[in-house]
Design a protein around this motif. Sequence first.
Motif, PDB file in Angstrom:
ATOM      1  N   LYS A  53       8.737   1.619 -17.271  1.00 13.96           N
ATOM      2  CA  LYS A  53       7.972   0.438 -16.865  1.00 13.96           C
ATOM      3  C   LYS A  53       8.785  -0.839 -17.023  1.00 13.96           C
ATOM      4  O   LYS A  53       8.576  -1.810 -16.303  1.00 13.96           O
ATOM      5  CB  LYS A  53       6.651   0.358 -17.639  1.00 13.96           C
ATOM      6  CG  LYS A  53       5.688   1.438 -17.163  1.00 13.96           C
ATOM      7  CD  LYS A  53       4.266   1.234 -17.627  1.00 13.96           C
ATOM      8  CE  LYS A  53       3.354   2.219 -16.901  1.00 13.96           C
ATOM      9  NZ  LYS A  53       1.995   2.232 -17.446  1.00 13.96           N
ATOM     10  N   ALA A  56      10.784  -0.881 -13.976  1.00 16.29           N
ATOM     11  CA  ALA A  56       9.964  -1.221 -12.814  1.00 16.29           C
ATOM     12  C   ALA A  56       9.533  -2.684 -12.828  1.00 16.29           C
ATOM     13  O   ALA A  56       8.960  -3.175 -11.867  1.00 16.29           O
ATOM     14  CB  ALA A  56       8.734  -0.318 -12.771  1.00 16.29           C
ATOM     15  N   ILE A  58       7.294  -3.870 -14.823  1.00 18.93           N
ATOM     16  CA  ILE A  58       5.883  -3.973 -15.206  1.00 18.93           C
ATOM     17  C   ILE A  58       5.777  -4.458 -16.648  1.00 18.93           C
ATOM     18  O   ILE A  58       4.913  -5.250 -16.985  1.00 18.93           O
ATOM     19  CB  ILE A  58       5.184  -2.608 -15.058  1.00 18.93           C
ATOM     20  CG1 ILE A  58       5.227  -2.157 -13.601  1.00 18.93           C
ATOM     21  CG2 ILE A  58       3.752  -2.673 -15.537  1.00 18.93           C
ATOM     22  CD1 ILE A  58       4.927  -0.683 -13.407  1.00 18.93           C
ATOM     23  N   PRO A  77      13.868  -5.928  -6.514  1.00 21.35           N
ATOM     24  CA  PRO A  77      12.836  -5.218  -7.289  1.00 21.35           C
ATOM     25  C   PRO A  77      11.533  -5.006  -6.530  1.00 21.35           C
ATOM     26  O   PRO A  77      10.801  -4.061  -6.817  1.00 21.35           O
ATOM     27  CB  PRO A  77      12.636  -6.111  -8.514  1.00 21.35           C
ATOM     28  CG  PRO A  77      13.298  -7.398  -8.209  1.00 21.35           C
ATOM     29  CD  PRO A  77      14.353  -7.133  -7.182  1.00 21.35           C
ATOM     30  N   SER A  78      11.234  -5.857  -5.556  1.00 21.14           N
ATOM     31  CA  SER A  78       9.958  -5.676  -4.871  1.00 21.14           C
ATOM     32  C   SER A  78      10.035  -4.574  -3.809  1.00 21.14           C
ATOM     33  O   SER A  78       9.018  -4.014  -3.417  1.00 21.14           O
ATOM     34  CB  SER A  78       9.500  -6.980  -4.239  1.00 21.14           C
ATOM     35  OG  SER A  78      10.376  -7.343  -3.207  1.00 21.14           O
ATOM     36  N   ILE A  81      11.907  -0.067  -5.394  1.00 22.60           N
ATOM     37  CA  ILE A  81      11.402   0.861  -6.409  1.00 22.60           C
ATOM     38  C   ILE A  81      10.313   1.738  -5.803  1.00 22.60           C
ATOM     39  O   ILE A  81       9.389   1.246  -5.169  1.00 22.60           O
ATOM     40  CB  ILE A  81      10.811   0.110  -7.621  1.00 22.60           C
ATOM     41  CG1 ILE A  81      11.918  -0.654  -8.335  1.00 22.60           C
ATOM     42  CG2 ILE A  81      10.144   1.093  -8.581  1.00 22.60           C
ATOM     43  CD1 ILE A  81      11.413  -1.476  -9.481  1.00 22.60           C
ATOM     44  N   MET A  83       7.646   4.777  -7.096  1.00 22.55           N
ATOM     45  CA  MET A  83       7.174   5.356  -8.354  1.00 22.55           C
ATOM     46  C   MET A  83       6.317   6.591  -8.102  1.00 22.55           C
ATOM     47  O   MET A  83       5.516   6.637  -7.171  1.00 22.55           O
ATOM     48  CB  MET A  83       6.353   4.335  -9.144  1.00 22.55           C
ATOM     49  CG  MET A  83       7.169   3.156  -9.623  1.00 22.55           C
ATOM     50  SD  MET A  83       6.218   2.116 -10.733  1.00 22.55           S
ATOM     51  CE  MET A  83       6.489   2.939 -12.286  1.00 22.55           C
ATOM     52  N   LEU A 102       0.883   3.359   2.509  1.00 20.13           N
ATOM     53  CA  LEU A 102       0.398   2.227   1.694  1.00 20.13           C
ATOM     54  C   LEU A 102       1.496   1.229   1.295  1.00 20.13           C
ATOM     55  O   LEU A 102       1.343   0.026   1.532  1.00 20.13           O
ATOM     56  CB  LEU A 102      -0.349   2.748   0.462  1.00 20.13           C
ATOM     57  CG  LEU A 102      -0.856   1.666  -0.487  1.00 20.13           C
ATOM     58  CD1 LEU A 102      -2.051   0.933   0.118  1.00 20.13           C
ATOM     59  CD2 LEU A 102      -1.237   2.234  -1.840  1.00 20.13           C
ATOM     60  N   PRO A 103       2.621   1.677   0.720  1.00 19.94           N
ATOM     61  CA  PRO A 103       3.642   0.692   0.337  1.00 19.94           C
ATOM     62  C   PRO A 103       4.190  -0.092   1.534  1.00 19.94           C
ATOM     63  O   PRO A 103       4.463  -1.290   1.420  1.00 19.94           O
ATOM     64  CB  PRO A 103       4.741   1.552  -0.301  1.00 19.94           C
ATOM     65  CG  PRO A 103       4.046   2.784  -0.750  1.00 19.94           C
ATOM     66  CD  PRO A 103       2.992   3.030   0.281  1.00 19.94           C
ATOM     67  N   GLU A 105       2.535  -0.907   4.156  1.00 20.67           N
ATOM     68  CA  GLU A 105       1.533  -1.924   4.500  1.00 20.67           C
ATOM     69  C   GLU A 105       1.639  -3.109   3.564  1.00 20.67           C
ATOM     70  O   GLU A 105       1.592  -4.260   3.983  1.00 20.67           O
ATOM     71  CB  GLU A 105       0.122  -1.344   4.382  1.00 20.67           C
ATOM     72  CG  GLU A 105      -0.282  -0.472   5.534  1.00 20.67           C
ATOM     73  CD  GLU A 105      -1.616   0.214   5.250  1.00 20.67           C
ATOM     74  OE1 GLU A 105      -2.412  -0.324   4.448  1.00 20.67           O
ATOM     75  OE2 GLU A 105      -1.841   1.293   5.829  1.00 20.67           O
ATOM     76  N   ILE A 106       1.791  -2.825   2.269  1.00 24.90           N
ATOM     77  CA  ILE A 106       1.846  -3.921   1.293  1.00 24.90           C
ATOM     78  C   ILE A 106       3.079  -4.774   1.523  1.00 24.90           C
ATOM     79  O   ILE A 106       3.032  -6.008   1.448  1.00 24.90           O
ATOM     80  CB  ILE A 106       1.801  -3.341  -0.139  1.00 24.90           C
ATOM     81  CG1 ILE A 106       0.406  -2.790  -0.413  1.00 24.90           C
ATOM     82  CG2 ILE A 106       2.162  -4.410  -1.171  1.00 24.90           C
ATOM     83  CD1 ILE A 106       0.271  -2.057  -1.718  1.00 24.90           C
ATOM     84  N   LEU A 107       4.187  -4.129   1.865  1.00 26.49           N
ATOM     85  CA  LEU A 107       5.423  -4.881   2.086  1.00 26.49           C
ATOM     86  C   LEU A 107       5.477  -5.503   3.484  1.00 26.49           C
ATOM     87  O   LEU A 107       6.402  -6.257   3.791  1.00 26.49           O
ATOM     88  CB  LEU A 107       6.639  -3.966   1.885  1.00 26.49           C
ATOM     89  CG  LEU A 107       6.865  -3.489   0.446  1.00 26.49           C
ATOM     90  CD1 LEU A 107       7.929  -2.417   0.400  1.00 26.49           C
ATOM     91  CD2 LEU A 107       7.256  -4.668  -0.448  1.00 26.49           C
ATOM     92  N   ARG A 150       5.167   9.025  -0.409  1.00 31.16           N
ATOM     93  CA  ARG A 150       4.748   7.629  -0.505  1.00 31.16           C
ATOM     94  C   ARG A 150       5.807   6.804  -1.247  1.00 31.16           C
ATOM     95  O   ARG A 150       6.071   5.662  -0.883  1.00 31.16           O
ATOM     96  CB  ARG A 150       3.403   7.540  -1.232  1.00 31.16           C
ATOM     97  CG  ARG A 150       2.914   6.103  -1.412  1.00 31.16           C
ATOM     98  CD  ARG A 150       1.586   6.050  -2.122  1.00 31.16           C
ATOM     99  NE  ARG A 150       1.676   6.608  -3.476  1.00 31.16           N
ATOM    100  CZ  ARG A 150       0.638   6.790  -4.267  1.00 31.16           C
ATOM    101  NH1 ARG A 150      -0.570   6.468  -3.856  1.00 31.16           N
ATOM    102  NH2 ARG A 150       0.805   7.300  -5.472  1.00 31.16           N
ATOM    103  N   HIS A 154       9.230   3.216   1.840  1.00 33.56           N
ATOM    104  CA  HIS A 154       9.878   1.922   2.071  1.00 33.56           C
ATOM    105  C   HIS A 154      11.374   2.010   1.786  1.00 33.56           C
ATOM    106  O   HIS A 154      12.025   1.000   1.610  1.00 33.56           O
ATOM    107  CB  HIS A 154       9.201   0.830   1.247  1.00 33.56           C
ATOM    108  CG  HIS A 154       9.022   1.180  -0.204  1.00 33.56           C
ATOM    109  ND1 HIS A 154       8.303   2.272  -0.636  1.00 33.56           N
ATOM    110  CD2 HIS A 154       9.468   0.587  -1.331  1.00 33.56           C
ATOM    111  CE1 HIS A 154       8.311   2.337  -1.951  1.00 33.56           C
ATOM    112  NE2 HIS A 154       9.026   1.334  -2.412  1.00 33.56           N
TER     113      HIS A 154
END
Lengths: 267, 254
Positions: A53, A56, A58, A77-78, A81, A83, A102-103, A105-107, A150, A154
Amino acid sequence: MSESFIHLSDVRKIFKTRNEEFLAVSEVTFDVKAGELVSIVGPSGCGKTTILKILAGIHSYEGGTVRIGSEANPFDPSKDIGMVFQQPLLLKWRKVLQNVLLPAEILGLPRKESLDRAHYLLKMVGLQGFEDKYPHELSGGMQQRTAIARALIHDPKLILMDEPFGALDALTREKMNLELLRIWKESQKTILFVTHGIQEAVFLGSRVIVLTCGPARMADNIAIDLPYPRTLDMMTHEEFGKYARHLYKHLGMDADGSDIVEECRID
Amino acid sequence: MNDISKQARRYVLIILIHLGVVIIWHLWVTMSNIPDYVMPSPGATLLSLGEEYGWLHNTYITAVEVFGGYFLAVIAGVGLALIFNWFKTMETMFMPLMVSLNMIPKVALGPLFIVWLSYGVGPNILISFSICFLPILLTMERGLRESDPDLLDLVRTLRASRWQIFTKIQLPGSLPYLFSGMKVAVVLAVAGAIVGEFIASQEGLGYLMLQVQVTLDTAAMFMAVLIITAIGVVLYGLVLLLEYLFIGQAPKEI
């Protein structure tokens, strides 16, 4: 050490609870080269996850240096990574394909390319034809494959895996180990693989980092000189046994398993 | 295809069982000597619709109260749950209060509502609202809190925005909870409206029941109960439809 992709030196982490502080990680120093698959092994609750973590981003840390990436191999870092956890953590209202996306979409990655890549990855993890299934329609192993796809969607440079096969039955677990080695070879990612299984750690890693209990300290960092591709029958080789015995000793167990390490407090 | 015929068989079975109950009811009443004012037959119950009881108007009034109260409760419950989720201090301050309020038997507040608001459709909507609002709030609030911490870590490493976490993870994750709360609330909304009509009202099916009770027109009372039930069934059906639209084939069980 300019060629190392990950560099940790003297990393310390202190957890504060309401009325006490305790040292969770102390003096952890290791390097990982780009493209390496390194296992981190230690008793449960010894702070393995904490180290992941920290990598990562976190968790914060109190002392030491953490550097990921190099001039030749920059690290964002964005975006770099991926996980995988012990639980697949799939969104149960999304089909397999949408979970993998999902990743992306977020990015905010381009939809068309991501979709192509998702199909490619699902094929790579052996889930072609399962794109439109919901997670609950899949077996545990298949759910974890989805989670691996997943983590790769990215195209991150670093994959952090926290006991990803810990919840699977022994047979599925061995199968997934072989799969992971294949995926690693195909994707050429740097992988940090946390486990409490000594066999698993030796079987997968080009190196094994051994942590001991409370606070997590480095006990060893040994290279596993077994050739890739590794096969299950290597586990019966004398050399494999030697590595495994060496690690068992570190973790306070004699070869006859008489002295079991007590569990620690940190995850 | 097998699935479809299985579904069809299930629905046929459901209908048959309901019909069975009506037939047993009919046989029981006709074959025994139970007087009509104690237990009317299904036929007599249906015939009561011919009486000049203003069925349509009363049904309309009760439906407005049920749907109105329920609709307000969904809006307020979901809205408040969202506010609590976005502003944690609000949650810390007011959530325990909500849990305490949930313990009040809302039916007991009926007479107070009448004192405060006089009687009519409006106050009955409020009684219906107050009785079914908290279950919706509590389940939705719980659903929004349920996201797995590791999953949140995973999306945070991707620097997901608060809004992305909310729309992609928390909100869809909360829907099964919300719908289970909304299903419980359907029954409560109907009960709330009827209680309001019992306490003080000049229209609605609950009012009608009290009127025909005086003349021992049990058949009409039965009919009123059936229509009230039907209102609840329609509302429940709408919730199921919404659930299907929002969740689709994904698993609904929590």
